[in-house]
Motif scaffolding. Sequence first.
Motif, PDB file in Angstrom:
ATOM      1  N   VAL A 233     -39.956  25.970  -4.326  1.00  0.00           N
ATOM      2  CA  VAL A 233     -39.473  26.764  -4.074  1.00  0.00           C
ATOM      3  C   VAL A 233     -40.467  28.027  -3.900  1.00  0.00           C
ATOM      4  CG1 VAL A 233     -37.040  28.143  -4.744  1.00  0.00           C
ATOM      5  CG2 VAL A 233     -37.152  25.671  -5.077  1.00  0.00           C
ATOM      6  N   ALA A 234     -41.283  27.784  -4.230  1.00  0.00           N
ATOM      7  CA  ALA A 234     -42.049  29.095  -4.495  1.00  0.00           C
ATOM      8  C   ALA A 234     -42.435  29.046  -3.024  1.00  0.00           C
ATOM      9  CB  ALA A 234     -43.125  29.368  -4.882  1.00  0.00           C
ATOM     10  N   VAL A 235     -42.411  27.505  -2.385  1.00  0.00           N
ATOM     11  CA  VAL A 235     -43.544  27.347  -1.249  1.00  0.00           C
ATOM     12  C   VAL A 235     -42.260  27.702   0.133  1.00  0.00           C
ATOM     13  CG1 VAL A 235     -44.748  25.345  -0.098  1.00  0.00           C
ATOM     14  CG2 VAL A 235     -44.887  25.988  -2.270  1.00  0.00           C
ATOM     15  N   ALA A 236     -41.614  27.808  -0.394  1.00  0.00           N
ATOM     16  CA  ALA A 236     -39.940  28.068   0.757  1.00  0.00           C
ATOM     17  C   ALA A 236     -40.909  29.348   1.236  1.00  0.00           C
ATOM     18  CB  ALA A 236     -39.405  27.544   0.505  1.00  0.00           C
ATOM     19  N   LEU A 237     -40.204  30.264   0.165  1.00  0.00           N
ATOM     20  CA  LEU A 237     -40.518  31.736  -0.384  1.00  0.00           C
ATOM     21  C   LEU A 237     -41.214  32.089   0.545  1.00  0.00           C
ATOM     22  CD1 LEU A 237     -38.432  32.140  -3.810  1.00  0.00           C
ATOM     23  CD2 LEU A 237     -37.490  31.581  -1.049  1.00  0.00           C
ATOM     24  N   GLU A 238     -42.864  30.933   0.151  1.00  0.00           N
ATOM     25  CA  GLU A 238     -43.818  32.310  -0.106  1.00  0.00           C
ATOM     26  C   GLU A 238     -44.073  32.000   1.807  1.00  0.00           C
ATOM     27  OE1 GLU A 238     -48.055  30.250   0.067  1.00  0.00           O
ATOM     28  OE2 GLU A 238     -47.971  31.052  -2.271  1.00  0.00           O
ATOM     29  N   GLU A 239     -43.454  30.601   2.581  1.00  0.00           N
ATOM     30  CA  GLU A 239     -43.269  30.560   4.284  1.00  0.00           C
ATOM     31  C   GLU A 239     -42.676  32.108   4.926  1.00  0.00           C
ATOM     32  OE1 GLU A 239     -44.971  28.413   4.600  1.00  0.00           O
ATOM     33  OE2 GLU A 239     -44.606  27.233   6.747  1.00  0.00           O
ATOM     34  N   TYR A 240     -41.977  31.770   4.081  1.00  0.00           N
ATOM     35  CA  TYR A 240     -40.676  33.254   4.595  1.00  0.00           C
ATOM     36  C   TYR A 240     -41.870  34.516   4.671  1.00  0.00           C
ATOM     37  CZ  TYR A 240     -36.967  36.191   5.563  1.00  0.00           C
ATOM     38  OH  TYR A 240     -35.938  36.699   6.139  1.00  0.00           O
ATOM     39  N   THR A 241     -42.171  34.534   3.220  1.00  0.00           N
ATOM     40  CA  THR A 241     -43.266  36.424   3.301  1.00  0.00           C
ATOM     41  C   THR A 241     -44.199  36.619   4.236  1.00  0.00           C
ATOM     42  OG1 THR A 241     -41.955  35.870   1.100  1.00  0.00           O
ATOM     43  CG2 THR A 241     -43.455  37.561   1.708  1.00  0.00           C
ATOM     44  N   ARG A 242     -44.913  34.585   4.067  1.00  0.00           N
ATOM     45  CA  ARG A 242     -45.699  35.311   5.019  1.00  0.00           C
ATOM     46  C   ARG A 242     -45.313  35.223   6.745  1.00  0.00           C
ATOM     47  NH1 ARG A 242     -47.697  30.441   5.102  1.00  0.00           N
ATOM     48  NH2 ARG A 242     -47.939  29.803   2.997  1.00  0.00           N
ATOM     49  N   GLY A 243     -43.997  34.989   6.955  1.00  0.00           N
ATOM     50  CA  GLY A 243     -43.399  35.303   8.991  1.00  0.00           C
ATOM     51  C   GLY A 243     -43.625  33.751   8.888  1.00  0.00           C
ATOM     52  N   ASP A 244     -43.701  32.699   8.280  1.00  0.00           N
ATOM     53  CA  ASP A 244     -44.437  31.958   9.587  1.00  0.00           C
ATOM     54  C   ASP A 244     -42.539  30.769  10.032  1.00  0.00           C
ATOM     55  OD1 ASP A 244     -46.875  31.789   8.865  1.00  0.00           O
ATOM     56  OD2 ASP A 244     -47.193  30.590   8.428  1.00  0.00           O
ATOM     57  N   VAL A 245     -41.550  31.459   8.473  1.00  0.00           N
ATOM     58  CA  VAL A 245     -40.359  31.390   8.952  1.00  0.00           C
ATOM     59  C   VAL A 245     -39.650  32.089   9.403  1.00  0.00           C
ATOM     60  CG1 VAL A 245     -40.293  27.992   8.473  1.00  0.00           C
ATOM     61  CG2 VAL A 245     -39.675  30.251   7.088  1.00  0.00           C
ATOM     62  N   ASP A 246     -38.154  31.890   9.975  1.00  0.00           N
ATOM     63  CA  ASP A 246     -37.000  32.768  10.036  1.00  0.00           C
ATOM     64  C   ASP A 246     -35.713  32.942   9.349  1.00  0.00           C
ATOM     65  OD1 ASP A 246     -39.082  33.926  11.947  1.00  0.00           O
ATOM     66  OD2 ASP A 246     -37.779  32.089  13.002  1.00  0.00           O
ATOM     67  N   ALA A 247     -35.626  31.635   8.396  1.00  0.00           N
ATOM     68  CA  ALA A 247     -34.564  31.000   7.691  1.00  0.00           C
ATOM     69  C   ALA A 247     -35.266  30.301   6.088  1.00  0.00           C
ATOM     70  CB  ALA A 247     -33.729  30.751   7.778  1.00  0.00           C
TER      71      ALA A 247
ATOM     72  N   LEU B 216     -34.883  40.814  -8.896  1.00  0.00           N
ATOM     73  CA  LEU B 216     -33.357  39.471  -9.034  1.00  0.00           C
ATOM     74  C   LEU B 216     -33.257  38.812  -7.556  1.00  0.00           C
ATOM     75  CD1 LEU B 216     -30.857  41.593  -9.579  1.00  0.00           C
ATOM     76  CD2 LEU B 216     -30.963  39.831 -10.761  1.00  0.00           C
ATOM     77  N   LEU B 217     -33.346  38.886  -6.216  1.00  0.00           N
ATOM     78  CA  LEU B 217     -33.390  38.514  -5.065  1.00  0.00           C
ATOM     79  C   LEU B 217     -34.298  37.102  -5.358  1.00  0.00           C
ATOM     80  CD1 LEU B 217     -32.864  40.434  -2.374  1.00  0.00           C
ATOM     81  CD2 LEU B 217     -31.242  39.501  -2.983  1.00  0.00           C
ATOM     82  N   PRO B 218     -35.815  36.712  -5.655  1.00  0.00           N
ATOM     83  CA  PRO B 218     -35.918  35.877  -5.753  1.00  0.00           C
ATOM     84  C   PRO B 218     -35.259  34.910  -7.091  1.00  0.00           C
ATOM     85  CG  PRO B 218     -37.540  37.347  -5.933  1.00  0.00           C
ATOM     86  CD  PRO B 218     -36.240  37.633  -6.110  1.00  0.00           C
ATOM     87  N   ARG B 219     -34.773  35.437  -8.161  1.00  0.00           N
ATOM     88  CA  ARG B 219     -34.338  34.531  -9.256  1.00  0.00           C
ATOM     89  C   ARG B 219     -33.234  33.855  -8.439  1.00  0.00           C
ATOM     90  NH1 ARG B 219     -38.109  34.140 -10.480  1.00  0.00           N
ATOM     91  NH2 ARG B 219     -39.628  35.634 -12.302  1.00  0.00           N
ATOM     92  N   TYR B 220     -32.340  35.119  -7.693  1.00  0.00           N
ATOM     93  CA  TYR B 220     -30.945  34.437  -7.054  1.00  0.00           C
ATOM     94  C   TYR B 220     -31.329  33.247  -6.262  1.00  0.00           C
ATOM     95  CZ  TYR B 220     -26.377  34.422  -5.124  1.00  0.00           C
ATOM     96  OH  TYR B 220     -25.303  34.374  -3.744  1.00  0.00           O
ATOM     97  N   VAL B 221     -32.088  32.940  -5.251  1.00  0.00           N
ATOM     98  CA  VAL B 221     -32.369  32.042  -4.931  1.00  0.00           C
ATOM     99  C   VAL B 221     -32.612  31.068  -5.035  1.00  0.00           C
ATOM    100  CG1 VAL B 221     -34.042  30.796  -2.993  1.00  0.00           C
ATOM    101  CG2 VAL B 221     -33.339  33.739  -2.407  1.00  0.00           C
TER     102      VAL B 221
END
Lengths: 289, 153
Positions: free
Chosen positions: A151-165, A217-222
């Motif tokens: 999950v961390a990999v997916a979130l990182e991808e988003y945080t880096r701006g490489d994906v939009d969702a 909270l938000l990362p925990r929620y995801v």
Amino acid sequence: MPAYRDIVRRIDSIKNTQKITKAMQVVAATRLRRAQAAVQATRPYAEKMLEVLQTAGERATEYRHPFLMRREGKRAVMILVTTDKGLTGALNVNNIRVATRYMREHYPDKEEYVTLGRKGRDFLLRFRRNVIADSSGLPDRPSIATILSAVAVALEEYTRGDVDAVLLCYAKWISTLRQEPVVRTLIPAEIPEREKDAGPRADYIYEPDPESVLDALLPRYVETQVYQAVLENKASEYSAKMIAMQNATKAAGDFIDALTLFANKVRQAGITTELMEIVGGAEAMRAAG
Amino acid sequence: MQFPLRVVSVERSLFEGDVEFIVANGADGELGVLARHAPLMTVLKPGPLKIRITEGNEQILFVGGGFLEVLPDRVTVLADVAEHADEISVERAEEARRRAQEKLAGTIERAEEARRRAQEKLAGTITAAEEIEFQNALAIAEARLRLARTRRT
């Protein structure tokens, strides 16, 4: 016409298979019950978390966490939950089909996948999809730690701006006979509105402040949502397996019945032929004598 | 004066019942909660959560981070990884710490090997996240070890 012995051997072999499918059916039923209990056990945490998110969100109205921000682009990473083992009917095929179709329709610019489950991973790799992380071979009651890195990999991808969702696809358990693949949008996160009659919202002191509480909270929620999906997918897996094995046991039974009938016919035909030969022989002897 | 307390982790519920006093490891330091505490929401750091049910009847839970919510009529702890302190033995904590350290040490080597395999297998992309995870695991294991040691003395 095949030999009688061969057919009997065939029947014995199918009987053995039937014993195995029957045993698998029973095992799946037991595991289903355990998987459902595991799903239930996550409820108190998830409900409380949502409540806290809602109240914290109302307080920090000015603050927009990146996870709550809608982006325009058409690039996404999909977290695909599947099973590790087969013999689950169309469960995995449905998940994969729904996930890949959703991606093609809504996020054609960039498709990335994070897989939780061997079946989904192997399929996507075979079709040369871009799988960026995987965490498969999960036990029946996985601890949340086992899925966090994926999950961390997916979130990182988003945080880096490489994906939009960030999306999630798993098999929702509806009943023992029905499981449906569903796609959920994890990010941008939709926090359902609090019900109006839920009473006055708690006016907390936030320590250190509402923003950092939201941040935590938000990362925990995801993560919690993904964890629940994994557990629910397990329940769906065992339901599907139970039904698949029940059908297999029944099909084996039908097969045995048909073959038994055939075996009897073959045996009878053999006896008739033998009788004809004896009678024929006797007639020939009499005619000669 | 007692108040209802509930400690839940994603995996299970750890404590439910009326208590007198709790001490948690908050983001800004240790913090004690008695009945009629002001409503509060705080982030928790990994550490022990002391629960006094009545005078002389205490329990310690281990919380690997999470959130503490104090409402006028109840208190809830959302724990990341929580377990009863009695379940933690010094040996197990030591073992967990050793494992975490080994993993951390092996990460660089494995990252390089993984990068080579990255095209066909996907391990390469996980390593960054894994490193963070191992560092967390190490922090948690060390906190546990400290707790286990304090309980022994």
